[in-house]
Design an enzyme around this catalytic site. Sequence first.
Site, mmCIF file in Angstrom:
data_model
loop_
_atom_site.group_PDB
_atom_site.id
_atom_site.type_symbol
_atom_site.label_atom_id
_atom_site.label_comp_id
_atom_site.label_asym_id
_atom_site.label_seq_id
_atom_site.Cartn_x
_atom_site.Cartn_y
_atom_site.Cartn_z
ATOM 1 N N LYS A 50 10.917 45.834 26.257
ATOM 2 C CA LYS A 50 10.235 45.272 27.650
ATOM 3 C C LYS A 50 11.409 44.575 28.163
ATOM 4 C CE LYS A 50 6.990 44.771 24.091
ATOM 5 N NZ LYS A 50 6.328 45.965 23.980
ATOM 6 N N LYS A 60 6.362 37.304 20.041
ATOM 7 C CA LYS A 60 7.265 37.332 18.984
ATOM 8 C C LYS A 60 8.406 36.277 19.119
ATOM 9 C CE LYS A 60 5.601 41.755 19.461
ATOM 10 N NZ LYS A 60 4.963 42.327 20.815
ATOM 11 N N ASP A 64 15.713 25.552 13.198
ATOM 12 C CA ASP A 64 16.152 24.210 13.272
ATOM 13 C C ASP A 64 16.157 23.692 14.971
ATOM 14 O OD1 ASP A 64 16.426 23.801 10.795
ATOM 15 O OD2 ASP A 64 18.659 24.336 10.642
ATOM 16 N N HIS A 99 0.249 38.183 21.408
ATOM 17 C CA HIS A 99 1.267 39.108 21.312
ATOM 18 C C HIS A 99 2.711 38.664 21.229
ATOM 19 C CE1 HIS A 99 2.783 43.010 23.089
ATOM 20 N NE2 HIS A 99 2.264 43.524 22.050
ATOM 21 N N ASP A 130 19.867 43.701 39.857
ATOM 22 C CA ASP A 130 21.187 43.268 40.577
ATOM 23 C C ASP A 130 22.264 43.092 39.617
ATOM 24 O OD1 ASP A 130 19.837 43.998 42.911
ATOM 25 O OD2 ASP A 130 19.412 41.888 43.546
ATOM 26 N N HIS A 189 10.043 50.926 22.668
ATOM 27 C CA HIS A 189 9.033 49.652 22.570
ATOM 28 C C HIS A 189 9.547 48.493 23.287
ATOM 29 C CE1 HIS A 189 6.764 46.479 20.601
ATOM 30 N NE2 HIS A 189 5.661 47.423 20.938
#
Length: 510
Positions: free
Chosen positions: A430, A250, A255, A248, A435, A428
């Site tokens: 996350k 991404k 470089d 899952h 603080d 979508h």
Amino acid sequence: MKNLMKIISNRAIIIGLLILFQLVLLFAIIFKFQEYFVYFYGTYIAVSAAVIIKIVNSRSNPAYKIAWIIPIMLIPIFGTVIYLVFGRVRFSKDDKEMMARIQEKEKEANLDTVKGVTIDDGNMDAIIQSNYLSQFGEGALFNNTSSEYFPLGEDAFKAMLVELEKAEKYIFMEYFIVEEGKMWNTLLEVLERKAKEGLDVRFIYDDFGCLTTLPHHYYRQIEDKGIKCCVFNPFIPVLSPIFNNRNHRKITVIDGKVAFTGGINLADEYINEVDRFGHWKDNSIMVKGKAAWGFTLLFLSLWEFVYKADDNLEDFYPEFKEDELPESEGYYQPYVDSPFDNETVGMNVYLNLISRAKETVFITTPYLIIDNLIMEALCNAAKGGVDVRIIVPHNPDKWYVHAVTRSNYAQLIEAGVKIYEYTPGFIHSKTFVVDGIYATVGTVNLDYRSLFLHFECGIWMYKTSTVADVLRDHLETEAKSQLITLEEAKNVKWFVRLGRAILSVFSPLL
């Protein structure tokens, strides 16, 4: 007729039918054995008892255990068979040993290049979190890094195109979902051109994530363009628990100097080129400087596991010019979570952030399917005076998952947690921002699959300017969202409440 042939030839449908056929055949064999009832029943009781004992004594999350024990006890024979086929998280001994060797190689490469960065302001909460990630999250701590936060997928897409054009040596990418369209076709054109220029271009996609979005053996089309490509965990129509473990993550690395991660996949809904559930709110973060090396190692480790390569990792270490490295601006720590071990890194990062918060915990997540540990952590923080706010979608992508999300509202709101639904559409992203000094951006959802079964990644940040950007994005998104009241959370018809309760029991399997 053409549409019917398209449906019949669809890979997902073919695989589904083949799996269904295997299940029917398996159960037919079981029923046949019932002719020898005494022997069969005794064997079944012994196997079921052994399975339940194994589940109870496993290190799995208690909710995950209950979700399997109930069908095993309520549906004799079938529950046990389904668990034995789909319920286990299983890797071979050889796979585990190979990954352990790769991780050791990765750790040595980090030690040879990172030069012992430590948090020097005496904040023990930050030091403890960083130490944990160094030990269990395959992530070293970096400074000399700058970052840019993108509150929308279309913003990240534009930045990716700009940075990809600057690539001089290599481009590494891995994504869960890839779909032909404006986003992927544009990126692929750049990757093909860069490969023809002699750059080392590599791509990983998850086969299950792309089951309905890419044709079978699509990697061959990518390789024909001069791009090295491999498919993570190829999905074959054979009953196996390996279905549970998907990649899952991404990641884009350029470089070893620039890296992207976040919620966006490579499909047009993530940049709002198509409308699936209203406005698609997603995010990404770009890091430049030393922290990009952390993502380079994360990619190369999984590449070596899947592609069976044997790269010298230090060959990919970037050489920065004197004026190329950013000034030290806070701390960055890339990390991964994988089902190869019993360490729930993604969950522990979130629990540490919640439990050590002094003032605020602001969260965005597409799914709020949480176990008792996270529920108690959120409620206790709110009861102790911490301002806890969570933004979830108003328009769901999966109705049954959204039903479980909403079933958690009342308990959280009673404890003082503020729940918002993003009314323009589907969120979508996350993110955690705590603080005003800590933040995470990555791929880890607040659901059981992300927290316990999938390969995931993210970046933890401490005292970076991007933390303020994540906070600002949260507040701006909150202003577009609907605050859910306790009355609304409780004002649910009895049959809806019953349906949610049943779904909640089995939520670890969704």
